[in-house]
Design a protein around this motif. Structure first.
Motif, PDB file in Angstrom:
ATOM      1  N   LEU A  23      44.109  42.207  39.821  1.00 46.21           N
ATOM      2  CA  LEU A  23      44.830  41.313  40.723  1.00 46.21           C
ATOM      3  C   LEU A  23      45.411  40.098  40.007  1.00 46.21           C
ATOM      4  O   LEU A  23      46.060  39.260  40.637  1.00 46.21           O
ATOM      5  CB  LEU A  23      43.893  40.843  41.844  1.00 46.21           C
ATOM      6  CG  LEU A  23      43.431  41.925  42.826  1.00 46.21           C
ATOM      7  CD1 LEU A  23      42.305  41.401  43.705  1.00 46.21           C
ATOM      8  CD2 LEU A  23      44.602  42.387  43.674  1.00 46.21           C
ATOM      9  N   GLN A 182      40.633  36.422  48.614  1.00 47.40           N
ATOM     10  CA  GLN A 182      40.912  37.715  47.987  1.00 47.40           C
ATOM     11  C   GLN A 182      39.722  38.668  48.021  1.00 47.40           C
ATOM     12  O   GLN A 182      39.779  39.747  47.433  1.00 47.40           O
ATOM     13  CB  GLN A 182      41.328  37.491  46.525  1.00 47.40           C
ATOM     14  CG  GLN A 182      42.557  36.630  46.337  1.00 47.40           C
ATOM     15  CD  GLN A 182      43.815  37.319  46.836  1.00 47.40           C
ATOM     16  OE1 GLN A 182      43.901  38.542  46.820  1.00 47.40           O
ATOM     17  NE2 GLN A 182      44.788  36.534  47.268  1.00 47.40           N
ATOM     18  N   LYS A 185      40.266  42.428  49.034  1.00 46.00           N
ATOM     19  CA  LYS A 185      41.011  43.176  48.019  1.00 46.00           C
ATOM     20  C   LYS A 185      40.139  43.454  46.802  1.00 46.00           C
ATOM     21  O   LYS A 185      40.197  44.546  46.223  1.00 46.00           O
ATOM     22  CB  LYS A 185      42.262  42.401  47.605  1.00 46.00           C
ATOM     23  CG  LYS A 185      43.337  42.319  48.671  1.00 46.00           C
ATOM     24  CD  LYS A 185      44.558  41.583  48.148  1.00 46.00           C
ATOM     25  CE  LYS A 185      45.649  41.494  49.211  1.00 46.00           C
ATOM     26  NZ  LYS A 185      46.834  40.740  48.709  1.00 46.00           N
TER      27      LYS A 185
END
Length: 215
Positions: A23, A182, A185
């Protein structure tokens, strides 16, 4: 342990680090080591703390041993499930965390302490089994070299931003910070990575590695 922390606890820091890398998120706190073999894995919300270099500040001084006044503020603020993350700019010449702090944190249900600096009373910390990660060990107290900076305000360690709502995961490979925004994810990617590594392990154990790109 809530649902998110339980899910994060399923993954090694190496797997979470790989997910963060995918990411493009800086999340690994380098140079930190578990201070006890077999310490296991901890997960919890970050409680960021910053101490500032300042020699012989009367506001930080307290006679003898025990805890200095800046650390006392930390001990009064920490809550069950927190991971205390203390930024001392990586200083290795004085320690702001030791045996008494570990005992109190343990009684409060604090998950562990991450020291961007050193700790002391390591024998006592190991005896009580409280999880501490640090850059090293130093017996010298910190109250003559540091003063209070902040609690529960965002800190930055080696380019990694750590805020109150972020998640800290630590094991014997190291420490990672997963931003709360985040976390879903990261968990999704870590799940895929763990599955991939499981399949790769089977290939390795069966001497059947033909291509790392197959998965």
């Amino acid at each position: 342990m809530n649902a998110t922390s339980a899910r994060l606890a399923e993954f090694a820091t190496s797997e979470l680090s790989d997910a963060l890398d995918e990411l493009g998120i800086a999340g690994v706190l380098p140079g930190l080591s578990a201070q006890r073999v077999g310490q296991g894995r901890i997960v919890g919300r970050a409680m960021p703390v910053k101490l500032l270099p300042k020699s012989k500040d009367p506001a930080a001084y307290r006679f003898g041993g025990g805890v200095g006044k800046p650390l006392e503020q930390v001990l009064q603020t920490m809550q069950t499930g927190d991971v205390v993350v203390m930024d001392l700019q990586g200083a290795n010449y004085a320690s702001a965390w030791g045996g008494l702090a570990s005992r109190l944190a343990q009684r409060r249900g604090v998950a562990g302490t991450i020291m961007w600096g050193t700790c002391r009373d390591i024998d006592e910390i190991r005896q009580v089994g409280y999880p501490v990660w640090a850059v090293g060990v130093c017996p010298r107290r910190s109250r003559n070299e540091f003063t209070f900076g902040s609690i529960n305000e965002t800190i930055t360690i080696s380019g990694v931003s750590i805020s109150r709502e972020d998640w800290i995961v630590a094991d014997e490979s190291g420490v990672v910070c997963v931003p709360d925004a985040q976390v879903e994810k990261v968990i999704e990617l870590a799940t895929r990575i763990a599955e991939q590594e499981g399949e790769l392990l089977q290939m390795v154990m069966s001497n059947n590695v033909t291509s790392w790109d197959e998965l």
